[in-house]
Design a protein around this motif. Structure first.
Motif, short mmCIF file in Angstrom:
data_model
loop_
_atom_site.label_atom_id
_atom_site.label_comp_id
_atom_site.label_asym_id
_atom_site.label_seq_id
_atom_site.Cartn_x
_atom_site.Cartn_y
_atom_site.Cartn_z
N UNK A 245 0.83 -1.21 0.00
CA UNK A 245 0.00 0.00 0.00
C UNK A 245 0.86 1.26 0.00
N UNK A 246 0.37 2.29 -0.67
CA UNK A 246 1.03 3.60 -0.65
C UNK A 246 -0.05 4.67 -0.66
N UNK A 247 0.17 5.75 0.10
CA UNK A 247 -0.80 6.86 0.12
C UNK A 247 -0.55 7.85 -1.03
N UNK A 248 0.67 7.84 -1.58
CA UNK A 248 1.04 8.82 -2.58
C UNK A 248 1.86 9.93 -1.97
N UNK A 249 2.81 10.47 -2.74
CA UNK A 249 3.65 11.57 -2.23
C UNK A 249 4.14 12.44 -3.38
N UNK A 250 4.59 13.60 -3.02
CA UNK A 250 5.12 14.64 -3.91
C UNK A 250 4.03 15.19 -4.82
N UNK A 251 3.19 16.07 -4.29
CA UNK A 251 2.16 16.70 -5.13
C UNK A 251 2.79 17.62 -6.17
N UNK A 252 2.57 17.33 -7.44
CA UNK A 252 3.08 18.21 -8.49
C UNK A 252 2.25 19.49 -8.53
N UNK B 97 6.81 -1.05 -1.74
CA UNK B 97 5.37 -0.92 -1.92
C UNK B 97 5.06 0.22 -2.88
N UNK B 98 5.74 1.35 -2.70
CA UNK B 98 5.50 2.50 -3.58
C UNK B 98 5.85 2.14 -5.03
N UNK B 99 6.98 1.44 -5.18
CA UNK B 99 7.40 1.09 -6.53
C UNK B 99 6.45 0.09 -7.16
N UNK B 100 5.95 -0.86 -6.37
CA UNK B 100 5.01 -1.83 -6.93
C UNK B 100 3.72 -1.15 -7.33
N UNK B 101 3.24 -0.21 -6.50
CA UNK B 101 2.00 0.51 -6.83
C UNK B 101 2.22 1.34 -8.10
N UNK C 102 8.26 6.44 -15.65
CA UNK C 102 9.63 6.63 -15.12
C UNK C 102 10.02 5.51 -14.16
N UNK C 103 9.05 5.05 -13.37
CA UNK C 103 9.34 3.99 -12.41
C UNK C 103 9.52 2.66 -13.12
N UNK C 104 8.65 2.39 -14.07
CA UNK C 104 8.71 1.13 -14.82
C UNK C 104 10.07 0.97 -15.50
N UNK C 105 10.50 2.06 -16.10
CA UNK C 105 11.77 2.05 -16.82
C UNK C 105 12.93 1.70 -15.88
N UNK C 106 12.94 2.37 -14.72
CA UNK C 106 13.99 2.14 -13.71
C UNK C 106 14.00 0.68 -13.28
N UNK D 160 17.08 1.90 -3.27
CA UNK D 160 18.18 2.51 -4.04
C UNK D 160 17.66 3.22 -5.28
N UNK D 161 16.76 2.54 -5.99
CA UNK D 161 16.20 3.16 -7.20
C UNK D 161 15.46 4.44 -6.84
N UNK D 162 14.73 4.37 -5.73
CA UNK D 162 13.96 5.54 -5.33
C UNK D 162 14.88 6.69 -4.93
#
Lengths: 232, 363, 597
Positions: free
Chosen positions: C301-308, C414-418, C426-430, C456-458
């Protein structure tokens, strides 16, 4: 109760003017009053500064001046206090009334409650007193001596913060800072002390004026001339 | 056990020349606010002394002190840990865990009884038999007492260990208690701040090691070299305070011009710390310089002194009631004025009445 | 009871030897782990215990909501600032304050800097020694180490002489006999797989990273005045921007902005040229050590972060998206709503707290807490000298939060899986590039190493993202907007008399939420549910086990006396117990009377 009233009634018709407030006491009173006004005004403005002024910092020294005046007035207050204590020891018996409360004397308590009853309109005339009535004496002792000492100690302790560690003010009074829970706490108590002086002043002035109008003795003029005079 | 090396030997082995060693000594001496004559003493001390063991314990805390410690730029935290002290126990950094970690405590007590420095981060809770902070199945306070029994001196890192800090704020549900109230038979050097400045931390510990004595302390047990002045005394915004130029609210014109933050609650005038001189993170900036007032985090019980955004704050002693000096005083003065007015009116009425009654009597 | 299956499908067997690790070191705070190992030294049962409680929410009650950020920031000094941010968001949400765009950018920059520094320190100083044998580095050939370094990274500090110097330093340190923080550890254990050269390279970077991490946080120092514990502000940020006018030295000016830009550049360089190559090099030697998956392959689970977009806390705005994955089904991502009282609930059946209905779950806005310290009937030892806990009874200072009844894993993985499941490019590529480099399938992510790799990726993602955010902020300033704080609703008189709010986001360690109830300008109720509470939670009344406990199961230990494998997996979550265990939900009740010693 009835007898007290008739006693004083008896006495007041035979009073000659009495020299109560000797010159040093009178001078001290007015210097003290002036220093309190200056301390309260500047102190309030130090805690709650005026709206910001523009321009270059080098063109103004408002807070600096307020603080300087506060410190000078503080010295006046403290030195006056010391002189007054000294004069209390060497002056006439009335000048001693401010130094202590005769709590061991039954008459004093009787007079105190008599004053309270008088001011609550439960008693037509106040108990007799020459310089300070018991209620006034208690209020003056509490504010001028007790709160006064606290204001001098806390004031110089806070002043010592600016002078620096090891200076006379820090050495003599710095212990008060941890004792009262730190610098911020002591400042707040110092401010509360100011408000107690203001409350005292309001009541003090009112009662003095009221005594002149309604009482049997002179009041405001006495602290100017030194003489207590009695109406008819 | 191999013989212990002196600090100087270790530095030489690290490839540091005598010249740069001496330079380090004079920089450190200067960093501690000591004159150049101290550099020589410092060098001598470091050349002849083995690395002093330090046991670093953690009670109830947030680890901000450790995090601050590793921000030290002068000396680098890595140099302190690897070359100046022997950090024989620190559960945040040590490689071992479990009973291998706890064994190290006993080894230190055995080998260095009365010789090691006990550095305490956080404080012990005393309620619930101390079980609000459990280490190795036991109350932390037991571990603290045991290690304090055998140490030479204690450093109380940060406001938790020095005063109690946030978990000791009203109503202090766990009865978190500062170190000096639990350990009363050992010298305690308080290094308050939430957290303390990194260079203040490394400065205090290197002083103790270099000179083999406690730094000179003020009335409240804080090293004078860092805690003898208020931020206000050396604040670069002080001219604006003296001039009467204040930030009235955040991001106003005054804020953009760097005016004094006193009116938005800066506690610089009542806070003893080295922020305005040493500054934070390699001397880059500090709270007031970045636009927010000082919270007063190095002061005893700063959490319970009222709003962080008001110059005139509450009394800590007054429990939960919101009561600032001006509020209480204003109410008292107002009440006095109202009382006086009412009494004057009543006096007038009573006087008229008594006159009337006298007239009646005369009639 | 010996063999059972947890409600979330993990086989448990507590018949074997009990191994206790307390304290678990190289973490924030105080954690205890107990496991049972079978005759092959494989972990068959695991018990995770939060060892501390500070009661911060009790303390917050009745205080000024504008001060709350400073109190909650002191929940944790390692992930410093994340609670302050969540707290500001909660108050702003309750009162309806909108923050200026620059304030949003500055908050994002500070949070990204926090991610970068925290992940870096975690990897090198809290986690690396689980994989890297310091003593083995003494046997390395500096020339070969140099060759290894140069083959994987353009990082300039790579000469044989440089590595020889470092090696000599370590040698003399070891020979001094005062091993300091490296004493009594597990050097030489067969669980260490790296060749000596890789060990020397990693130890060298341990020291370099220690010196570098303090640079990254200078972004906090510039905008927040210091680090740890920078200053924040309800309604925006306290640092004014003044790039044109008189007195520019009193605010964020061009020199500060340039300094921030430099820090971003050097952070990107260090992470991409040191951290990421080290991570890949180390991972390549442990590719067959894919234990520790636990819940990661099931529920994350992730709540989400970094509002653009400023003031927009939805997936339209989040740079790292909100979502929950159940039973490893990456094709369906559920939305997580912290306001929905049906979704997030906390249980205390196995926690040292009491509820009127002991098995009920309560949403943070409705929470009740009374501390209740008692050991289960099968615990060994005494109240103040616990030898072994009884997981059938109460056994932790942490509550057990659940999402729709499920135990969830939170954190970088969890954030990366979500984000991966949401198809974020960008995440998929990494992720795909790392899997390709290491030549492992996507399922390899569901492991201790997967967690470490995602972090590390994050870290790299965050360092690069700082550049984007910085450029956005500069464009906004260029367009003439220099506001950093909205003070319109600063005075409590302007607030609604009774209002609730929630501030949520992602701390470096995972999903973080603060719930606030404001009445008459004062905090009536405050509750935080933090990442480590999710991950290290004890069991719930339905019998679901938490992420730590699940992740330890099935892991073989080389030697149960040396808990290296336990440390590896637990460290991969980056535990933060000061955060996790302060939880208490005041609802006007007094604390239980506690004995005064």
């Amino acid at each position: 109760m009835a007898s007290t009233a008739s006693d004083s009634l008896e006495k007041r018709h035979h009073r000659k003017p009495l020299y109560v407030f000797e010159a040093p006491v009178r001078i001290w009173h007015w210097v003290h009053a002036l220093s309190i006004v200056v301390l309260a005004v500047t102190g309030y403005l130090i805690a709650n500064p005026l709206p910001s002024i523009g321009g270059e910092a080098s063109e103004h020294f408002l807070m600096g001046n307020l603080r300087m005046i506060h410190f000078i007035a503080g010295y006046v207050f403290a030195i006056g206090f010391a002189v007054r204590i000294y004069f209390g020891l060497v002056g006439n018996k009335y000048s001693r009334e401010l130094l202590y409360l005769p709590v061991w004397r039954r008459e004093w308590w009787r007079d105190l409650f008599g004053e309270v009853r008088y001011y609550l309109f439960l008693q037509r005339d106040p108990p007799h007193s020459d310089a300070h009535n018991a209620l006034a004496q208690a209020a003056m002792w509490f504010v001028n001596i007790l709160v006064g000492v606290f204001m001098i100690v806390s004031g110089f302790a806070l002043y010592g913060e600016g002078l620096g560690l090891g200076t006379w003010a820090d050495t003599w009074f710095g212990w008060a800072i941890p004792l009262f829970g730190g610098s911020q706490q002591l400042r707040m108590l110092h401010i509360l002390g100011m408000w107690l002086f203001i409350v005292f002043s309001i009541i003090h002035i009112y009662m003095a004026v009221r005594a002149d109008i309604m009482g049997s003795q002179s009041s405001v003029s006495s602290i100017i001339s030194g003489w207590r005079t009695y109406k008819d | 056990m191999p013989s212990r090396e002196t600090f100087y030997e270790v530095m030489r082995q690290h490839g540091i020349t005598r010249r740069s060693f001496l330079k380090f000594c004079s920089l450190t001496a200067a960093g501690l606010g000591l004159g150049p004559e101290f550099a020589g003493k410092f060098a001598h001390a470091l050349e002849t002394k083995p690395r002093t063991p330090v046991i670093w314990l953690h009670g109830l805390e947030c680890t901000c002190c450790t995090e601050s410690f590793i921000r030290s730029g002068n000396p680098l935290a890595g140099d302190v840990v690897l070359s100046m002290i022997s950090l024989d126990y620190d559960d945040t950094l040590m490689a071992a865990a479990g009973h291998q970690a706890e064994e190290l405590l006993e080894q230190t007590v055995e080998k260095y009884d009365g010789q090691y420095i006990l550095a305490c981060e956080g404080n012990p809770p005393l309620n619930e038999d101390g079980m609000y902070c459990i280490q190795a199945g036991k109350p932390y306070v037991e571990k603290l007492r045991h290690m304090a029994d055998h140490c030479k001196a204690i450093i109380a890192w940060g406001s938790c260990a020095s005063w109690g800090c946030v978990q000791a704020a009203r109503p202090n549900p766990t009865r978190a208690t500062p170190i000096h109230k639990v350990i009363t038979d050992k010298p305690v050097v308080k290094v308050p701040g939430c957290p303390p400045i990194a260079e203040v931390m490394t400065g205090v510990i290197t002083y103790m090691i270099a000179f083999d004595r406690l730094p000179e302390l003020d009335r409240q047990g804080r090293p004078k070299m860092f805690y003898s002045q208020r931020l206000h005394d050396k604040c670069y915004r002080r001219p604006h305070f003296d001039a009467g130029q204040f930030v009235e609210r955040f991001d106003d014109e005054g804020a953009r011009k760097g005016y004094c933050l006193y009116k938005v609650g800066c506690k610089g005038p009542t806070t003893y710390n080295a922020c305005s001189t040493v500054e934070w993170n390699d001397g880059l900036s500090w709270p007031v310089k970045s636009g927010h007032g000082c919270l007063g985090c190095a002061e005893d019980n700063f959490w319970d002194k009222g709003s962080f955004y008001s110059a005139v704050t509450n009394f800590g002693a007054m429990g939960g009631a919101e009561a600032s000096a001006d509020k209480v005083g204003g109410i008292l003065a107002g009440a006095a004025a109202v009382g006086v007015a009412a009494h004057a009116a009543a006096s007038a009425v009573s006087r008229i009445r008594s006159r009337n009654s006298e007239e009646v009597r005369h009639d | 009871m010996t063999e059972t299956t947890s409600a979330n499908g993990f086989a448990l067997d507590d018949s074997g030897q009990r191994v206790v690790v307390d304290p678990v070191c190289r973490i924030e705070g105080h954690l205890r782990i107990e496991v049972n190992v079978d005759e092959n030294n494989t972990i068959r049962n695991a018990v995770s215990t939060g060892n501390m409680w500070r009661g911060l929410e009790v303390i917050l009650k009745g205080r000024d909501p504008r001060d709350a950020w400073a109190f909650t920031e002191r929940i944790c000094g390692v992930c410093t600032g994340v609670h302050a941010l969540a707290s500001c968001r909660a108050v702003e949400d309750a009162i309806g304050i909108e923050i200026p765009r620059n304030a949003n950018s500055i908050r994002n920059l500070m949070m990204l800097a926090q991610y970068t520094q925290d992940h870096l320190v975690h990897f090198y100083h809290l986690h690396a020694l689980d994989w890297v044998d310091v003593v083995s580095a003494l046997n390395a050939d500096p020339a070969a180490t140099s060759a290894l370094q140069q083959s994987i990274s353009p990082w300039p500090k790579s000469s044989p002489g440089y590595f020889r110097d470092i090696q000599n330093q370590i040698k003399r340190f070891v020979e001094s006999g005062q091993l300091g923080p490296f004493a009594n550890a597990y050097w030489g254990s067969p669980a260490y797989k790296l060749p000596a050269e890789a060990n020397l390279m990693a130890v060298t970077h341990y020291l370099e990273a220690l010196n570098f991490q303090k640079e990254i946080v200078k972004i906090h120092t510039i905008f927040g005045g210091r680090n740890p514990h920078p200053n924040w502000l309800v309604g925006g940020m306290p640092c004014s921007i003044n790039i044109d006018d008189t007195g520019a030295v009193g605010a964020v000016n061009m020199t500060w902005l340039n300094k921030v830009s430099d820090i971003i550049n050097s952070s990107i360089a260090f992470v991409d040229q040191v951290y990421i190559p080290d991570l890949k090099a180390i991972a390549s030697f442990y590719k067959d050590w894919l234990h520790g998956g636990g819940l990661s392959g099931k529920n994350v689970m992730a709540y989400g972060e970094f509002p653009a977009i400023a003031n927009n806390y939805t997936n339209e705005s989040w740079m790292l998206p909100n979502g929950a994955i159940l039973d490893g089904d990456l094709s369906t991502v559920h939305d997580v709503d912290p306001r929905d009282t049906e979704q997030i609930r906390e249980f205390v059946t196995h926690s040292w707290y009491d509820y009127p209905d002991p098995d009920a779950g309560l949403h943070p806005w409705e929470g009740i807490t009374e501390p209740k310290f008692e050991l289960g009937p099968n615990a060994k030892g005494t109240k103040t000298n616990i030898e072994a806990l009884d997981e059938g009874g109460k056994y932790s200072w942490l509550k057990a939060p659940r999402w729709r009844g499920h135990a969830m894993e939170v954190g970088p993985l969890a954030r990366y899986l979500v984000a991966y499941a949401r198809g974020q490019e960008d995440i998929k590529e990494q992720v795909d590039s790392l899997l390709r480099d290491l030549d492992v399938p996507v399922t390899a992510l569901f492991s201790t190493l997967g967690r470490t790799a995602a972090r590390g990726l994050e870290c790299s993602w965050a360092a690069h993202k700082m550049r984007t955010v910085y450029d956005d902020m500069m464009a906004n300033i260029k367009a003439g907007d220099s506001a950093t704080a909205n003070m319109q609703l600063w005075e409590p008189e302007t607030w609604p008399a009774d209002t609730r709010g929630v501030g949520f986001g992602e701390a470096p360690r995972g999903a973080l939420g603060h719930w606030i109830h404001i009445q008459e300008g004062k905090i009536a109720n405050y509750q935080a549910v933090v990442p480590t509470t999710w991950n290290a939670s004890p069991r719930d009344p339905q019998g679901n086990i938490g992420a730590y406990e699940a992740a330890l199961l099935g892991t073989p230990m080389a030697d149960p006396e040396q808990p290296l494998e336990i440390l590896r997996t637990i460290h991969s979550f980056d535990p933060c117990l000061a955060c996790a265990s302060h939880i208490i939900a005041p609802d006007g009740q007094e604390l239980a009377q506690v004995k005064i010693r």
